[in-house]
Write a protein that holds these residues in place. Structure first.
Motif, PDB file in Angstrom:
ATOM      1  N   LEU A 134       1.056  -1.211   0.267  1.00 26.50           N
ATOM      2  CA  LEU A 134      -0.370  -0.586  -0.074  1.00 26.50           C
ATOM      3  C   LEU A 134       1.229   1.482   0.430  1.00 26.50           C
ATOM      4  O   LEU A 134       1.834   1.085   0.449  1.00 26.50           O
ATOM      5  CB  LEU A 134      -1.246   0.233   1.425  1.00 26.50           C
ATOM      6  N   ILE A 135       0.783   2.011  -0.680  1.00 29.45           N
ATOM      7  CA  ILE A 135       1.164   3.857  -0.764  1.00 29.45           C
ATOM      8  C   ILE A 135       0.900   4.606   0.177  1.00 29.45           C
ATOM      9  O   ILE A 135      -0.840   4.286  -0.318  1.00 29.45           O
ATOM     10  CB  ILE A 135       0.915   3.896  -2.524  1.00 29.45           C
ATOM     11  N   PRO A 136       1.434   5.130   0.765  1.00 27.00           N
ATOM     12  CA  PRO A 136       0.614   5.937   1.492  1.00 27.00           C
ATOM     13  C   PRO A 136       0.807   7.598   0.888  1.00 27.00           C
ATOM     14  O   PRO A 136       0.729   7.234  -0.483  1.00 27.00           O
ATOM     15  CB  PRO A 136       1.939   6.435   2.488  1.00 27.00           C
ATOM     16  N   GLY A 137      -0.118   8.279   1.340  1.00 28.82           N
ATOM     17  CA  GLY A 137      -0.411   9.674   1.072  1.00 28.82           C
ATOM     18  C   GLY A 137       0.792  10.347   1.053  1.00 28.82           C
ATOM     19  O   GLY A 137       1.456  10.354   2.603  1.00 28.82           O
ATOM     20  N   LEU A 138       1.214  11.724   1.466  1.00 26.94           N
ATOM     21  CA  LEU A 138       1.099  12.672   1.526  1.00 26.94           C
ATOM     22  C   LEU A 138       0.705  13.649   2.593  1.00 26.94           C
ATOM     23  O   LEU A 138      -0.217  14.467   2.193  1.00 26.94           O
ATOM     24  CB  LEU A 138       2.064  14.028   0.477  1.00 26.94           C
ATOM     25  N   HIS A 139       1.199  13.634   3.970  1.00 26.43           N
ATOM     26  CA  HIS A 139       0.344  14.318   5.369  1.00 26.43           C
ATOM     27  C   HIS A 139       1.071  14.981   5.882  1.00 26.43           C
ATOM     28  O   HIS A 139       2.665  14.678   6.145  1.00 26.43           O
ATOM     29  CB  HIS A 139      -0.682  13.737   5.908  1.00 26.43           C
TER      30      HIS A 139
ATOM     31  N   ILE B 255       8.635  17.976  -7.402  1.00 24.57           N
ATOM     32  CA  ILE B 255       9.910  17.218  -6.809  1.00 24.57           C
ATOM     33  C   ILE B 255      11.166  18.128  -6.883  1.00 24.57           C
ATOM     34  O   ILE B 255      11.265  18.630  -7.970  1.00 24.57           O
ATOM     35  CB  ILE B 255       9.905  16.072  -7.792  1.00 24.57           C
ATOM     36  N   GLU B 256      11.847  17.476  -5.517  1.00 25.69           N
ATOM     37  CA  GLU B 256      13.546  18.219  -5.926  1.00 25.69           C
ATOM     38  C   GLU B 256      14.071  17.257  -5.932  1.00 25.69           C
ATOM     39  O   GLU B 256      14.164  16.385  -5.167  1.00 25.69           O
ATOM     40  CB  GLU B 256      14.024  19.337  -5.702  1.00 25.69           C
ATOM     41  N   ASP B 257      15.535  17.205  -6.850  1.00 27.36           N
ATOM     42  CA  ASP B 257      16.350  16.069  -6.401  1.00 27.36           C
ATOM     43  C   ASP B 257      15.837  14.441  -6.221  1.00 27.36           C
ATOM     44  O   ASP B 257      16.585  13.751  -5.426  1.00 27.36           O
ATOM     45  CB  ASP B 257      17.554  16.226  -5.087  1.00 27.36           C
ATOM     46  N   GLY B 258      14.849  14.817  -7.096  1.00 28.72           N
ATOM     47  CA  GLY B 258      14.022  12.993  -6.982  1.00 28.72           C
ATOM     48  C   GLY B 258      13.181  12.680  -5.734  1.00 28.72           C
ATOM     49  O   GLY B 258      13.109  11.633  -5.869  1.00 28.72           O
ATOM     50  N   ARG B 259      13.161  13.517  -5.711  1.00 25.10           N
ATOM     51  CA  ARG B 259      12.054  13.383  -4.023  1.00 25.10           C
ATOM     52  C   ARG B 259      11.598  15.333  -4.327  1.00 25.10           C
ATOM     53  O   ARG B 259      11.293  15.587  -4.059  1.00 25.10           O
ATOM     54  CB  ARG B 259      13.038  13.645  -2.641  1.00 25.10           C
ATOM     55  N   ILE B 260      10.008  13.804  -3.623  1.00 25.08           N
ATOM     56  CA  ILE B 260       8.969  15.022  -3.404  1.00 25.08           C
ATOM     57  C   ILE B 260       9.663  15.854  -1.766  1.00 25.08           C
ATOM     58  O   ILE B 260       9.422  15.016  -0.800  1.00 25.08           O
ATOM     59  CB  ILE B 260       7.755  14.308  -3.268  1.00 25.08           C
ATOM     60  N   LYS B 261       9.237  16.815  -2.375  1.00 26.94           N
ATOM     61  CA  LYS B 261       9.654  18.273  -1.319  1.00 26.94           C
ATOM     62  C   LYS B 261       8.202  18.614  -0.825  1.00 26.94           C
ATOM     63  O   LYS B 261       8.454  18.854   0.168  1.00 26.94           O
ATOM     64  CB  LYS B 261      10.186  19.173  -1.967  1.00 26.94           C
ATOM     65  N   GLY B 262       7.013  19.024  -1.407  1.00 23.84           N
ATOM     66  CA  GLY B 262       5.524  19.186  -1.229  1.00 23.84           C
ATOM     67  C   GLY B 262       5.154  19.340  -2.253  1.00 23.84           C
ATOM     68  O   GLY B 262       4.586  18.479  -2.979  1.00 23.84           O
ATOM     69  N   ALA B 263       3.792  19.605  -1.707  1.00 26.98           N
ATOM     70  CA  ALA B 263       2.339  19.271  -2.902  1.00 26.98           C
ATOM     71  C   ALA B 263       0.771  20.266  -2.161  1.00 26.98           C
ATOM     72  O   ALA B 263       1.373  20.077  -0.712  1.00 26.98           O
ATOM     73  CB  ALA B 263       2.090  17.935  -3.288  1.00 26.98           C
ATOM     74  N   ILE B 264       0.558  20.655  -3.132  1.00 31.94           N
ATOM     75  CA  ILE B 264      -1.043  21.786  -2.825  1.00 31.94           C
ATOM     76  C   ILE B 264      -2.096  20.985  -3.135  1.00 31.94           C
ATOM     77  O   ILE B 264      -2.201  19.932  -4.461  1.00 31.94           O
ATOM     78  CB  ILE B 264      -0.429  22.954  -3.494  1.00 31.94           C
ATOM     79  N   ASP B 265      -2.976  20.547  -2.171  1.00 33.12           N
ATOM     80  CA  ASP B 265      -4.144  19.986  -2.386  1.00 33.12           C
ATOM     81  C   ASP B 265      -5.221  20.283  -3.067  1.00 33.12           C
ATOM     82  O   ASP B 265      -5.196  21.794  -2.774  1.00 33.12           O
ATOM     83  CB  ASP B 265      -4.385  19.367  -0.659  1.00 33.12           C
TER      84      ASP B 265
ATOM     85  N   ILE C 277      11.042   5.573  -2.698  1.00 39.41           N
ATOM     86  CA  ILE C 277      10.747   6.217  -3.958  1.00 39.41           C
ATOM     87  C   ILE C 277      10.226   7.474  -3.848  1.00 39.41           C
ATOM     88  O   ILE C 277       9.564   7.483  -2.211  1.00 39.41           O
ATOM     89  CB  ILE C 277       8.414   4.825  -4.205  1.00 39.41           C
ATOM     90  N   LEU C 278      10.659   8.682  -4.229  1.00 42.62           N
ATOM     91  CA  LEU C 278      10.549   9.752  -4.363  1.00 42.62           C
ATOM     92  C   LEU C 278      10.966   9.835  -2.537  1.00 42.62           C
ATOM     93  O   LEU C 278      10.355  10.857  -2.628  1.00 42.62           O
ATOM     94  CB  LEU C 278       8.907   9.794  -4.965  1.00 42.62           C
ATOM     95  N   GLY C 279      11.886   9.534  -2.295  1.00 37.51           N
ATOM     96  CA  GLY C 279      12.376   9.635  -0.752  1.00 37.51           C
ATOM     97  C   GLY C 279      10.708   9.216   0.329  1.00 37.51           C
ATOM     98  O   GLY C 279      11.175   9.685   1.635  1.00 37.51           O
TER      99      GLY C 279
ATOM    100  N   LEU D 127       9.113  14.633   3.896  1.00 35.61           N
ATOM    101  CA  LEU D 127       8.869  15.617   2.620  1.00 35.61           C
ATOM    102  C   LEU D 127       9.722  16.958   3.612  1.00 35.61           C
ATOM    103  O   LEU D 127      10.336  17.076   4.860  1.00 35.61           O
ATOM    104  CB  LEU D 127       7.456  16.707   3.016  1.00 35.61           C
ATOM    105  N   ASN D 128       9.243  18.226   3.035  1.00 36.65           N
ATOM    106  CA  ASN D 128      10.037  19.602   3.669  1.00 36.65           C
ATOM    107  C   ASN D 128       8.706  19.743   5.123  1.00 36.65           C
ATOM    108  O   ASN D 128       7.957  19.507   4.622  1.00 36.65           O
ATOM    109  CB  ASN D 128      10.212  19.878   2.840  1.00 36.65           C
TER     110      ASN D 128
END
Length: 336
Positions: free
Chosen positions: A111-116, A168-178, A327-329, A122-123
């Motif tokens: 199972l893949i998590p979300g970003l929270h 995405i920076e340096d191949g990692r997800i830094k953040g996102a806007i929902d 995966i992407l950090g 993340l940053n």
């Protein structure tokens, strides 16, 4: 032998199948209502295409994914990896039915998590600012974008029922806007002052506001979620003024969001990746051309098909099966 990915989208549940070499084989979609009502079984649909014993690993997404922050095997996941299903947009129960089917099968699954706010990858400024940034299928979309472009520094825009942009920076997800925070999508969007007043006065719930704050609010479209996009596009094609205003407003807010992420990035952005049923659209309007009005051709733009979520999840399954621990950090806790 194959790998399988599942994209738990707003209008349906998509499955992507790739070969041992990572070559796409097929993608198919299950209607949420049909799944909920037992008219379609996910396992039956999978077995029509491949033998279950040939699946090395299935990577799936489910809802917000805010109950976990690591890619985990299902036997280590509690409460389907979510804190709550409430306040998460339109709820039909179709995705829950599919999750139960997969859980009860013998298919090895992660199972893949979300970003929270509890995401360790993340940053911390994003985590401190927002309780939720993106649901789990955005991870698989971002991974598909990374593999397709090989850009290490980019913005990935998934534009469909929701609009979610990922940095995405340096191949990692830094953040996102929902979708609840920034730009509007077809169905969902941020809750503004008028909606807050309506919520406080008991006219609507917050979830109802969120689920009707997208382009459909401007275009005055009120139909089933699965039909909203087609209705909007048909109205647009027929030169309906409300539909044109809705589309142009949506694109303007998305451009604002992309520019905002570019503005706070530490690295120069190599390009923009657009996907989703609207982000990849060419007719009746070309989304790439319309967004470039605001981006002014400063960045290369790559287009991924609207199937990128399902195929990206399958690529995550392949990478994890072959020993990738991040995966992407996002950390991975899985052993074959």
């Amino acid at each position: 032998m194959v790998y399988l990915g599942m994209d738990h989208g707003t209008t349906g549940i998509s499955f992507g199948i790739i070969s041992d070499e990572g070559i796409p084989i097929e993608v198919f979609k299950i209607d949420r209502e049909d799944s909920k009502n037992g008219l379609v079984k996910a396992i039956d649909e999978i077995e029509k295409r491949i033998n279950l014993s040939d699946i090395k690993l299935l990577a799936m997404t489910y809802a917000m994914g805010d109950g976990i922050n690591t890619i985990l095997p299902l036997n280590k996941v509690k409460n389907r990896g979510i804190l709550s299903i409430e306040g998460a947009g339109k709820v039909t129960g179709g995705g829950t039915s599919v999750y139960s089917e997969i859980e009860e099968s013998n298919i090895p699954t992660i199972l893949i998590p979300g970003l929270h706010k509890n995401s360790t990858s993340l940053n911390p400024l994003f985590n401190a600012s927002y309780s939720h940034q993106a649901s789990s299928e955005k991870i698989s979309i971002a991974y598909a974008a990374l593999l397709e472009t090989n850009w290490k520094n980019m913005i990935v825009g998934d534009i469909s029922s929701n609009s979610v942009n990922i940095l995405i920076e340096d191949g990692r997800i830094k953040g996102a806007i929902d979708a609840a925070l920034g730009s509007i999508g077809i169905v969902h969007g941020p809750i503004d002052l008028e909606m807050i007043r309506n919520i406080d006065e008991g006219k609507i719930t917050a979830n109802e506001a969120f689920s009707n704050a997208g382009a459909v609010k401007i275009a005055k479209i009120n139909t089933k979620v699965a039909h909203m996009k087609n209705k909007l596009l048909k109205n647009y094609e027929n030169n309906d003024e409300k539909a044109k205003l809705a589309v142009d407003s949506m694109i303007m807010t998305i451009a604002m969001e992309i520019h905002g992420l570019i503005g706070i990035s530490d690295n120069p952005i190599e390009g923009i990746v657009l996907t989703g049923s609207i982000g990849s659209l060419e007719k009746p309007f070309n989304f790439k051309n319309k967004i470039n009005k605001y981006l002014k051709n400063k960045y290369p733009i790559a287009i991924l098909s609207s199937e990128s979520g399902a195929y990206g999840a399958a690529q995550i399954a392949k990478s994890v099966y072959n020993g990738k621990k991040e995966i992407l950090g996002i950390p991975v806790d899985y052993t074959t």
